[in-house]
Design a protein around this motif. Structure first.
Motif, short mmCIF file in Angstrom:
data_model
loop_
_atom_site.label_atom_id
_atom_site.label_comp_id
_atom_site.label_asym_id
_atom_site.label_seq_id
_atom_site.Cartn_x
_atom_site.Cartn_y
_atom_site.Cartn_z
N PRO A 130 0.79 -1.23 0.00
CA PRO A 130 0.00 0.00 0.00
C PRO A 130 0.82 1.29 0.00
O PRO A 130 0.25 2.36 -0.13
N GLU A 131 2.14 1.19 0.15
CA GLU A 131 2.97 2.39 0.17
C GLU A 131 3.72 2.52 -1.15
O GLU A 131 4.04 1.54 -1.81
N SER A 132 4.00 3.76 -1.53
CA SER A 132 4.63 4.05 -2.82
C SER A 132 5.94 3.31 -3.00
O SER A 132 6.77 3.23 -2.09
N ARG A 133 6.09 2.76 -4.21
CA ARG A 133 7.31 2.09 -4.62
C ARG A 133 7.38 2.23 -6.14
O ARG A 133 6.45 1.88 -6.85
N LEU A 134 8.48 2.78 -6.61
CA LEU A 134 8.61 3.04 -8.05
C LEU A 134 9.30 1.88 -8.75
O LEU A 134 10.31 1.35 -8.27
N GLU A 135 8.73 1.48 -9.90
CA GLU A 135 9.34 0.52 -10.81
C GLU A 135 9.26 1.14 -12.19
O GLU A 135 8.16 1.45 -12.66
N LYS A 136 10.41 1.32 -12.83
CA LYS A 136 10.48 1.97 -14.14
C LYS A 136 9.75 3.32 -14.13
O LYS A 136 9.07 3.67 -15.09
N GLY A 137 9.87 4.06 -13.04
CA GLY A 137 9.27 5.38 -12.93
C GLY A 137 7.77 5.38 -12.68
O GLY A 137 7.13 6.42 -12.71
N ILE A 138 7.20 4.22 -12.43
CA ILE A 138 5.75 4.11 -12.19
C ILE A 138 5.53 3.65 -10.75
O ILE A 138 6.17 2.71 -10.29
N ASP A 139 4.62 4.33 -10.07
CA ASP A 139 4.27 3.96 -8.70
C ASP A 139 3.39 2.71 -8.74
O ASP A 139 2.30 2.73 -9.30
N VAL A 140 3.87 1.60 -8.19
CA VAL A 140 3.15 0.34 -8.24
C VAL A 140 2.40 0.03 -6.95
O VAL A 140 1.94 -1.09 -6.75
N LYS A 141 2.24 1.02 -6.09
CA LYS A 141 1.51 0.78 -4.85
C LYS A 141 0.05 0.44 -5.15
O LYS A 141 -0.53 0.91 -6.13
N PHE A 142 -0.52 -0.42 -4.32
CA PHE A 142 -1.94 -0.72 -4.43
C PHE A 142 -2.39 -1.30 -3.10
O PHE A 142 -1.97 -2.39 -2.73
N GLY A 143 -3.20 -0.56 -2.39
CA GLY A 143 -3.70 -0.99 -1.09
C GLY A 143 -5.22 -1.05 -1.10
O GLY A 143 -5.88 -0.80 -2.12
N ILE A 144 -5.79 -1.35 0.04
CA ILE A 144 -7.24 -1.48 0.16
C ILE A 144 -7.95 -0.18 -0.20
O ILE A 144 -9.02 -0.20 -0.80
N GLU A 145 -7.36 0.96 0.13
CA GLU A 145 -7.99 2.25 -0.21
C GLU A 145 -8.02 2.46 -1.72
O GLU A 145 -8.98 3.02 -2.25
N ASP A 146 -6.98 1.97 -2.42
CA ASP A 146 -6.97 2.05 -3.88
C ASP A 146 -8.06 1.17 -4.47
O ASP A 146 -8.72 1.53 -5.44
N LEU A 147 -8.28 0.00 -3.87
CA LEU A 147 -9.34 -0.89 -4.33
C LEU A 147 -10.71 -0.25 -4.11
O LEU A 147 -11.58 -0.29 -4.98
N LYS A 148 -10.90 0.37 -2.95
CA LYS A 148 -12.18 1.03 -2.65
C LYS A 148 -12.46 2.16 -3.63
O LYS A 148 -13.62 2.46 -3.91
N ALA A 149 -11.41 2.78 -4.15
CA ALA A 149 -11.57 3.91 -5.07
C ALA A 149 -11.87 3.46 -6.50
O ALA A 149 -12.24 4.28 -7.33
N GLN A 150 -11.71 2.18 -6.81
CA GLN A 150 -11.96 1.66 -8.15
C GLN A 150 -13.45 1.64 -8.45
O GLN A 150 -14.27 1.43 -7.55
N PRO A 151 -13.83 1.81 -9.72
CA PRO A 151 -15.24 1.67 -10.08
C PRO A 151 -15.74 0.28 -9.68
O PRO A 151 -15.06 -0.71 -9.91
N ARG A 152 -16.87 0.22 -9.06
CA ARG A 152 -17.51 -1.02 -8.59
C ARG A 152 -16.63 -1.77 -7.60
O ARG A 152 -16.84 -2.96 -7.37
N GLN A 153 -15.61 -1.11 -7.05
CA GLN A 153 -14.67 -1.71 -6.10
C GLN A 153 -14.13 -3.04 -6.62
O GLN A 153 -14.00 -4.02 -5.91
N THR A 154 -13.83 -3.05 -7.92
CA THR A 154 -13.30 -4.23 -8.60
C THR A 154 -11.95 -3.87 -9.22
O THR A 154 -11.78 -2.78 -9.73
N ALA A 155 -11.00 -4.78 -9.15
CA ALA A 155 -9.69 -4.55 -9.74
C ALA A 155 -9.11 -5.86 -10.24
O ALA A 155 -9.51 -6.93 -9.80
#
Length: 172
Positions: A69-94
């Protein structure tokens, strides 16, 4: 400024109903195995020690889905993804993409539609179970393995024989 990782899923099914927001649950900082967490008991009787689905003859498994859930860069892209990111997705689906560990990939391929998983925050200040998710689409080829600008690009993977899989999940 780092770019936010895209979480676009291909062929995401429509959920039957709107999923309620999951409750946050804290767990100890104990080691958790990278394998199915087992089967829930429904009875004290040894003959009926597995949770069953409505059909009465299939076993329900509970999986552990590790996320960072905390920021981590790979090839200049932040690959973080936590429960709050999932909740923010449309239909809470990822989609659960970017898995590049063979054992984890094999577990993804074993997961069945409707099975549940614990959404686990790893490599962060407070690791632990952050929510419960359900598998809404079984494993299919991970499109990020073919995208050259993706942090999960794998030049050795071929479209006619992909190495890596992903699946879709929804907040339970």
């Amino acid at each position: 400024m780092p770019r936010q990782r895209k979480r676009a899923c291909q062929d995401t099914p429509e959920p039957e109903t709107e999923a309620p927001a999951g409750k946050l649950v804290k767990a100890n900082k104990a080691e958790i195995p990278a394998e199915p967490l087992g089967e829930a008991k429904t009875s004290d009787s040894p003959e009926k020690n597995r949770a069953t689905k409505e059909s009465g003859n299939e076993t329900s498994r509970y999986w552990l889905m590790k996320s960072e859930p905390e920021s981590r860069l790979e090839k200049g892209i932040d690959v973080k993804f936590g429960i709050e990111d999932l909740k923010a997705q449309p239909r809470q689906t990822a989609c659960w993409d970017g898995v590049r560990n063979y054992q984890a990939r094999n577990f993804l391929r074993t997961m069945k539609l409707g099975e549940k998983a614990f959404f686990y925050h790893s490599n962060c200040k407070e690791p632990g179970i952050a929510g419960l998710v359900k598998i809404v689409k079984e494993a299919y080829p991970d499109h990020t393995q073919f995208e050259k600008d993706s942090p999960h690009y794998d030049p050795s993977s071929k479209k006619d024989n992909p190495k890596w899989s992903m699946e879709n999940l929804i907040l339970s």
